[in-house]
Design a protein around this motif. Structure first.
Motif, PDB file in Angstrom:
ATOM      1  N   GLU A 193     -28.380  62.422 -96.402  1.00 36.71           N
ATOM      2  CA  GLU A 193     -28.839  62.117 -97.719  1.00 36.71           C
ATOM      3  C   GLU A 193     -29.278  60.831 -97.597  1.00 36.71           C
ATOM      4  OE1 GLU A 193     -24.608  61.698 -99.527  1.00 36.71           O
ATOM      5  OE2 GLU A 193     -24.638  64.001 -98.523  1.00 36.71           O
ATOM      6  N   LYS A 194     -29.117  60.061 -96.631  1.00 37.56           N
ATOM      7  CA  LYS A 194     -29.862  58.124 -97.286  1.00 37.56           C
ATOM      8  C   LYS A 194     -30.831  58.281 -95.403  1.00 37.56           C
ATOM      9  CE  LYS A 194     -26.972  57.193-100.478  1.00 37.56           C
ATOM     10  NZ  LYS A 194     -25.298  56.053-100.385  1.00 37.56           N
ATOM     11  N   PRO A 195     -32.068  58.336 -95.832  1.00 34.95           N
ATOM     12  CA  PRO A 195     -32.581  58.162 -94.278  1.00 34.95           C
ATOM     13  C   PRO A 195     -32.462  56.932 -94.273  1.00 34.95           C
ATOM     14  CG  PRO A 195     -33.880  59.602 -95.192  1.00 34.95           C
ATOM     15  CD  PRO A 195     -32.557  59.183 -96.555  1.00 34.95           C
ATOM     16  N   ARG A 196     -32.895  56.173 -92.638  1.00 36.53           N
ATOM     17  CA  ARG A 196     -32.106  54.363 -92.731  1.00 36.53           C
ATOM     18  C   ARG A 196     -33.365  54.018 -91.713  1.00 36.53           C
ATOM     19  NH1 ARG A 196     -26.133  54.308 -90.063  1.00 36.53           N
ATOM     20  NH2 ARG A 196     -25.133  54.894 -91.945  1.00 36.53           N
ATOM     21  N   THR A 197     -33.988  53.143 -91.900  1.00 35.68           N
ATOM     22  CA  THR A 197     -35.135  52.485 -91.255  1.00 35.68           C
ATOM     23  C   THR A 197     -34.160  51.279 -90.540  1.00 35.68           C
ATOM     24  OG1 THR A 197     -35.258  50.808 -92.999  1.00 35.68           O
ATOM     25  CG2 THR A 197     -36.757  52.953 -93.024  1.00 35.68           C
ATOM     26  N   ARG A 198     -32.935  50.525 -91.001  1.00 35.26           N
ATOM     27  CA  ARG A 198     -32.056  49.699 -90.121  1.00 35.26           C
ATOM     28  C   ARG A 198     -30.351  50.126 -90.353  1.00 35.26           C
ATOM     29  NH1 ARG A 198     -30.472  45.884 -93.791  1.00 35.26           N
ATOM     30  NH2 ARG A 198     -31.248  45.890 -95.743  1.00 35.26           N
ATOM     31  N   THR A 199     -30.013  49.233 -88.713  1.00 35.54           N
ATOM     32  CA  THR A 199     -28.675  49.165 -89.013  1.00 35.54           C
ATOM     33  C   THR A 199     -28.061  48.745 -90.598  1.00 35.54           C
ATOM     34  OG1 THR A 199     -28.453  49.234 -87.208  1.00 35.54           O
ATOM     35  CG2 THR A 199     -26.303  48.703 -88.600  1.00 35.54           C
ATOM     36  N   PRO A 200     -27.254  49.194 -91.379  1.00 38.13           N
ATOM     37  CA  PRO A 200     -26.429  48.843 -92.736  1.00 38.13           C
ATOM     38  C   PRO A 200     -25.899  47.660 -91.754  1.00 38.13           C
ATOM     39  CG  PRO A 200     -26.602  51.509 -92.247  1.00 38.13           C
ATOM     40  CD  PRO A 200     -26.551  51.124 -91.207  1.00 38.13           C
ATOM     41  N   TYR A 201     -25.655  46.770 -93.744  1.00 39.97           N
ATOM     42  CA  TYR A 201     -24.957  45.439 -93.254  1.00 39.97           C
ATOM     43  C   TYR A 201     -23.166  46.097 -93.018  1.00 39.97           C
ATOM     44  CZ  TYR A 201     -22.543  41.397 -95.178  1.00 39.97           C
ATOM     45  OH  TYR A 201     -21.774  40.193 -94.433  1.00 39.97           O
ATOM     46  N   PHE A 202     -22.805  46.966 -93.508  1.00 39.17           N
ATOM     47  CA  PHE A 202     -21.222  47.214 -93.519  1.00 39.17           C
ATOM     48  C   PHE A 202     -21.310  47.927 -92.315  1.00 39.17           C
ATOM     49  CE2 PHE A 202     -22.920  51.413 -94.382  1.00 39.17           C
ATOM     50  CZ  PHE A 202     -22.100  52.341 -93.473  1.00 39.17           C
ATOM     51  N   ILE A 203     -21.643  47.960 -91.425  1.00 35.31           N
ATOM     52  CA  ILE A 203     -21.762  48.241 -89.911  1.00 35.31           C
ATOM     53  C   ILE A 203     -21.051  47.094 -89.119  1.00 35.31           C
ATOM     54  CG2 ILE A 203     -22.320  49.160 -88.320  1.00 35.31           C
ATOM     55  CD1 ILE A 203     -21.949  51.443 -89.924  1.00 35.31           C
ATOM     56  N   TRP A 204     -22.489  45.532 -89.677  1.00 35.87           N
ATOM     57  CA  TRP A 204     -22.431  44.438 -88.557  1.00 35.87           C
ATOM     58  C   TRP A 204     -21.070  44.022 -89.375  1.00 35.87           C
ATOM     59  CZ3 TRP A 204     -25.579  44.610 -84.811  1.00 35.87           C
ATOM     60  CH2 TRP A 204     -26.318  44.984 -85.080  1.00 35.87           C
ATOM     61  N   GLN A 205     -20.662  44.276 -90.296  1.00 30.20           N
ATOM     62  CA  GLN A 205     -19.064  43.840 -91.062  1.00 30.20           C
ATOM     63  C   GLN A 205     -17.802  44.233 -89.783  1.00 30.20           C
ATOM     64  OE1 GLN A 205     -19.688  44.512 -95.190  1.00 30.20           O
ATOM     65  NE2 GLN A 205     -19.316  42.582 -96.321  1.00 30.20           N
ATOM     66  N   PHE A 206     -18.266  45.779 -89.969  1.00 31.37           N
ATOM     67  CA  PHE A 206     -16.928  46.741 -89.192  1.00 31.37           C
ATOM     68  C   PHE A 206     -16.796  45.989 -87.829  1.00 31.37           C
ATOM     69  CE2 PHE A 206     -16.919  49.551 -93.432  1.00 31.37           C
ATOM     70  CZ  PHE A 206     -15.389  49.260 -93.420  1.00 31.37           C
ATOM     71  N   CYS A 207     -18.229  46.034 -87.706  1.00 31.48           N
ATOM     72  CA  CYS A 207     -18.296  45.268 -86.171  1.00 31.48           C
ATOM     73  C   CYS A 207     -17.687  44.273 -85.619  1.00 31.48           C
ATOM     74  CB  CYS A 207     -19.699  45.470 -85.668  1.00 31.48           C
ATOM     75  SG  CYS A 207     -21.094  47.453 -85.137  1.00 31.48           S
ATOM     76  N   PHE A 208     -18.042  43.067 -86.675  1.00 34.02           N
ATOM     77  CA  PHE A 208     -17.001  41.828 -86.841  1.00 34.02           C
ATOM     78  C   PHE A 208     -15.535  42.563 -86.343  1.00 34.02           C
ATOM     79  CE2 PHE A 208     -15.474  38.183 -88.879  1.00 34.02           C
ATOM     80  CZ  PHE A 208     -14.990  37.136 -87.478  1.00 34.02           C
ATOM     81  N   LEU A 209     -15.197  42.745 -87.444  1.00 34.61           N
ATOM     82  CA  LEU A 209     -13.292  42.983 -87.551  1.00 34.61           C
ATOM     83  C   LEU A 209     -13.366  43.337 -86.507  1.00 34.61           C
ATOM     84  CD1 LEU A 209     -13.710  44.258 -91.246  1.00 34.61           C
ATOM     85  CD2 LEU A 209     -12.934  42.146 -90.181  1.00 34.61           C
ATOM     86  N   SER A 210     -14.155  44.774 -85.733  1.00 35.64           N
ATOM     87  CA  SER A 210     -13.458  45.835 -84.555  1.00 35.64           C
ATOM     88  C   SER A 210     -13.214  44.463 -83.258  1.00 35.64           C
ATOM     89  CB  SER A 210     -14.210  46.686 -84.107  1.00 35.64           C
ATOM     90  OG  SER A 210     -14.641  47.208 -85.346  1.00 35.64           O
ATOM     91  N   VAL A 211     -14.080  43.843 -83.355  1.00 37.09           N
ATOM     92  CA  VAL A 211     -13.953  42.638 -81.837  1.00 37.09           C
ATOM     93  C   VAL A 211     -12.838  41.825 -82.698  1.00 37.09           C
ATOM     94  CG1 VAL A 211     -15.465  40.393 -81.107  1.00 37.09           C
ATOM     95  CG2 VAL A 211     -17.167  42.270 -82.244  1.00 37.09           C
ATOM     96  N   VAL A 212     -12.786  41.211 -83.096  1.00 34.73           N
ATOM     97  CA  VAL A 212     -11.287  40.652 -83.879  1.00 34.73           C
ATOM     98  C   VAL A 212     -10.341  41.585 -82.946  1.00 34.73           C
ATOM     99  CG1 VAL A 212      -9.970  38.850 -84.591  1.00 34.73           C
ATOM    100  CG2 VAL A 212     -12.351  39.179 -85.204  1.00 34.73           C
ATOM    101  N   VAL A 213      -9.639  42.063 -83.928  1.00 40.31           N
ATOM    102  CA  VAL A 213      -8.616  43.649 -84.198  1.00 40.31           C
ATOM    103  C   VAL A 213      -8.401  43.574 -82.045  1.00 40.31           C
ATOM    104  CG1 VAL A 213      -7.904  45.481 -84.389  1.00 40.31           C
ATOM    105  CG2 VAL A 213      -8.941  43.770 -85.853  1.00 40.31           C
TER     106      VAL A 213
END
Length: 392
Positions: A193-213
């Motif tokens: 539905e929404k073609p992407r040109t780069r990784t969305p910011y919310f992915i980086w947020q979840f990546c940070f949370l996932s690293v620590v958890v």
């Protein structure tokens, strides 16, 4: 057999096979290769995480062209053959090489998760994510108990043959589904539905949370059975595996509770507030597991299991709520990389900390990790509330 039931069976078999030796790597290397260096065990676990972390995005790309069932049909056959080679390995380095190659092909089964979510409507995601989380926990229970049984027999290598047999069962299931559902080899294109040109910011947020958890959660795993056996000297490997699996039973209780929650007069909170509370309780559960009382450790395992289940389910529900079906596989693989980065750091730190200090130190480090995240989320919740008041 429906596709849903088959995916559940595939997940359960995969997790059981992959966790047969996970709680017992220190004992396995000591008995089979006379290696007792905690740092080396930590390095091995870290190597396993790196292998899966790098392999999954590659399989996610392959799955854009070839159907997941066709992919699993091939990869699990190769994984089974490599498992047999692990069984016959004569040296630790030979075993290490075969095991890492086996994990490269086993990593493809992680695509079951985004595949199942893609087939479901978004309102069903909470129940599916909760179900798969419990399957992961119950697979860990089965793997730990069976691995403990083989270790008690003095034949831990049998776990490798059982893992290969599980891979072959998965192959048969995939072949059955492809024939019965008339599924071809090639993947059908999924429109975004929404073609992407780069990784969305919310992915980086979840990546940070996932690293620590995942860093905090995995810190206590490799040497938990060693820690438990210092508290309860008479415990057999099977009994140690039961205690190791307590969080999985706690996760099942939470799945049942969440299923019937709407029928109970139970106050509800926002997802952010629930996540904050779950992280705080996880930190408490980790702290109390470091104490020297057997019953307190058991109760702390229950508290920790409930809290960790809520944390992991909420993170994934929130991730897939922001993502879209066309990107489920790639988004999940990115967050999975972050999860494995956390596990890698934990694997490297836990061996050194146990060697230099004691088996209780990882619990304190893990508690600090969850406490830090809880404080960060508390600040974000308060900041968001203040911003909303100013805007109004």
């Amino acid at each position: 057999m429906s596709l849903r039931i088959a995916l559940i069976l595939l997940t359960l078999i995969s997790v059981v096979c992959d966790t047969l030796l996970l709680p017992f790597y220190p004992q396995f290397f000591a008995s089979e290769f006379a290696i007792q260096d905690p740092s080396l065990i930590g390095l091995f676990v870290a190597n396993c995480c790196v292998t899966v972390m790098l392999a999954l995005p590659l399989w996610a790309k392959v799955a854009k062209k070839y159907h997941e069932l066709a992919l699993w049909l091939v990869t699990q056959v190769i994984a089974a053959l490599l498992g047999v080679l692990c069984y016959f390995a004569n040296t630790a380095w030979e075993f290490w090489l075969y095991y890492q190659l086996m994990l490269v092909f086993k990593a493809s089964y992680l695509l079951i998760y985004p595949f199942a979510l893609r087939l479901a409507q978004q309102r069903q995601h909470l129940s599916i994510i909760g179900l798969f989380s419990v399957l992961m926990h119950f697979g860990a229970i089965g793997g730990a108990l069976i691995g403990g049984y083989f270790l008690g027999l003095g034949e831990p290598r049998y776990a490798l043959l059982l893992s290969g047999a599980g891979d072959l069962i998965q192959v048969l299931l995939c072949a059955y589904l492809m024939v019965s559902l008339k599924i071809g080899i090639h993947q059908q294109a999924i429109e975004s539905e929404k073609p992407r040109t780069r990784t969305p910011y919310f992915i980086w947020q979840f990546c940070f949370l996932s690293v620590v958890v995942y860093f905090s959660a995995f810190l206590i795993r490799p040497f938990f059975t060693t820690h438990w056996q210092t508290l309860s000297v008479q415990s057999s490997p099977f009994e140690s595996a039961l205690v190791y699996a307590i969080p999985a039973f706690a996760a099942l209780s939470m799945l049942i509770f969440n299923h019937f929650r709407h029928r109970l007069l139970w106050p509800t909170m926002s997802r952010n507030s629930t996540l904050l509370c779950a992280m705080a309780f996880a930190a408490l559960g980790l702290y109390f597991q470091a104490q020297q009382q057997v019953m307190l450790v058991i109760l702390a395992r229950v508290l920790y299991g409930i809290a960790l289940f809520q944390v992991m389910v909420l993170l994934e529900v929130m991730l897939f709520a922001k993502s879209e079906p066309a990107h489920y596989g790639s988004d999940f693989s990115k967050v999975h990389i972050a999860q494995n980065v956390g596990v890698i750091f934990a694997s490297l730190l836990v061996g050194v900390s146990v060697e230099q200090f004691s088996s209780t130190v990882p619990f304190y480090f893990a508690a600090i990790g969850f406490t830090g995240l809880a404080l960060l989320l508390l600040w974000r919740v308060k900041f968001a509330g203040r911003t909303a008041r100013i805007a109004s």
